[in-house]
Design an enzyme around this catalytic site. Sequence first.
Site, PDB file in Angstrom:
ATOM      1  N   CYS A 133      28.779  32.713 -57.272  1.00  0.00           N
ATOM      2  CA  CYS A 133      29.788  32.156 -56.357  1.00  0.00           C
ATOM      3  C   CYS A 133      31.104  31.925 -57.089  1.00  0.00           C
ATOM      4  CB  CYS A 133      29.276  30.856 -55.736  1.00  0.00           C
ATOM      5  SG  CYS A 133      30.456  30.103 -54.613  1.00  0.00           S
ATOM      6  N   CYS A 136      32.943  28.708 -55.955  1.00  0.00           N
ATOM      7  CA  CYS A 136      32.361  27.467 -56.499  1.00  0.00           C
ATOM      8  C   CYS A 136      32.678  27.320 -57.992  1.00  0.00           C
ATOM      9  CB  CYS A 136      30.839  27.453 -56.356  1.00  0.00           C
ATOM     10  SG  CYS A 136      30.206  28.130 -54.822  1.00  0.00           S
ATOM     11  N   ASP A 137      32.546  28.393 -58.752  1.00  0.00           N
ATOM     12  CA  ASP A 137      32.551  28.269 -60.221  1.00  0.00           C
ATOM     13  C   ASP A 137      33.750  28.900 -60.925  1.00  0.00           C
ATOM     14  OD1 ASP A 137      30.099  26.994 -60.014  1.00  0.00           O
ATOM     15  OD2 ASP A 137      28.976  28.870 -60.102  1.00  0.00           O
TER      16      ASP A 137
END
Length: 309
Positions: A133, A136-137
């Site tokens: 992701c 997200c990261d």
Amino acid sequence: MLDLAIIGGGPAGLTAGLYATRGGLKNVTMFEKGLPGGQITQSSEIENYPGQVDVVTGMELMDKWPSQCQKFGMKHDMSEVKKVTKDGEVFTLTLGNGETQEAKTVLIATGSVPKSAGIKGEAEFFGKGVSTCATCDGFFYKNKDVAVLGGGDTAVEEAIFLANICKTVYIIHRRDEFRASPHEVEKMKKFDNIVQVLNHTTEEIIGDNMGVTGVIVKDKDSSETKTLDVHGVFVFVGRDVLNQTLIQEDGSFLCDTNEAGEVIVNLKMETSVPGLFAAGDIRIDAPKQVVCAAGDGAVAGIGAIGYLQ
Ligand code: FAD
Ligand code: NAP
């Protein structure tokens, strides 16, 4: 006893909930184990949802869908559904806490999850440099070098997203040509800090106790290997359908599926079991698009009303 139990709160499940409740079903519950909205909420941008002219994040696109359904009476249960069985005319859902819920009709809209590339080091460093992701990261790798694995739409789109944050993005693909749409590939070419590593396989993700330090790639023609020094590896090599809820005591599926485990449906999203519908990424031949999942959900919601009449 529910009129309709919807398993999965992505675009397919939410749209089914909207159509079923607006179409008159009184007792409709959507079971969603995470945040409603589905996998598109992990996407950094969506620009192909009809009518949505401005590019938005997946989270922004899905923001109002749950409340629109709830306005017409759909209930949201935050449970994971472990299993669906059918006895006579009645379906039984077994929930994560062991409780059960009966329903007259069921929609399976559990979607799909990222596939593993099966590379040495991938599991070992998952969450310690390996991610599926970018939204997200990605920020953890601000001004650092990262690698993206895969050549589909997800890999190319997310490489572009990462290029805005990271210093260098190596996109490693096993063929000479991308599977992604030409439009996305052209967009990617405009980024000087995206380095295409084509016709290479990824042999291993390496690291130490602090996390990932690099990936070893191999040229498919010369068999030469080299190490790319990166701190993050984003794996986007396709998706597996989530069909576990359909598995019965004896290991068989509740309804017919193909060899990839995708649920076989007809044009009304009916499965081989009367009263059981499937919609979105989980069904055979799914184009794996938000608009298609939503369309399937609408068909299934209308189908559930028809079945109960
Ligand atoms: P999903 O969105 O996968 O939703 C399924 C839901 O079911 C999930 O919320 C999950 O938590 C829940 N669930 C699963 N199992 C259970 C269970 N047992 N009990 C309870 N809940 C459960 N499509 C586009 O059209 N345009 C794009 O630009 C685009 N970009 C994308 C970018 C990325 C990074 C990704 C990953 C996908 C992208 N897609 C895009 C594809 C699109 O997101 C999917 O096709 C679509 O979300 C499928 O919808 P769905 O409802 O079938 O399943
Ligand atoms: P995908 O289209 O299946 O592409 C997977 C990519 O990973 C392919 O390039 C494949 O290589 C490669 N790959 C597969 N297994 C591998 C392995 N073990 N090792 C190395 N590489 C491997 O998957 P996706 O990109 O996640 O897209 C899934 C679906 O969602 C698609 O239908 C896509 O169109 C859709 N989607 C759409 C959008 C959009 O509309 N903007 C955005 C994202 C996703 P090969 O090419 O050699 O097979």
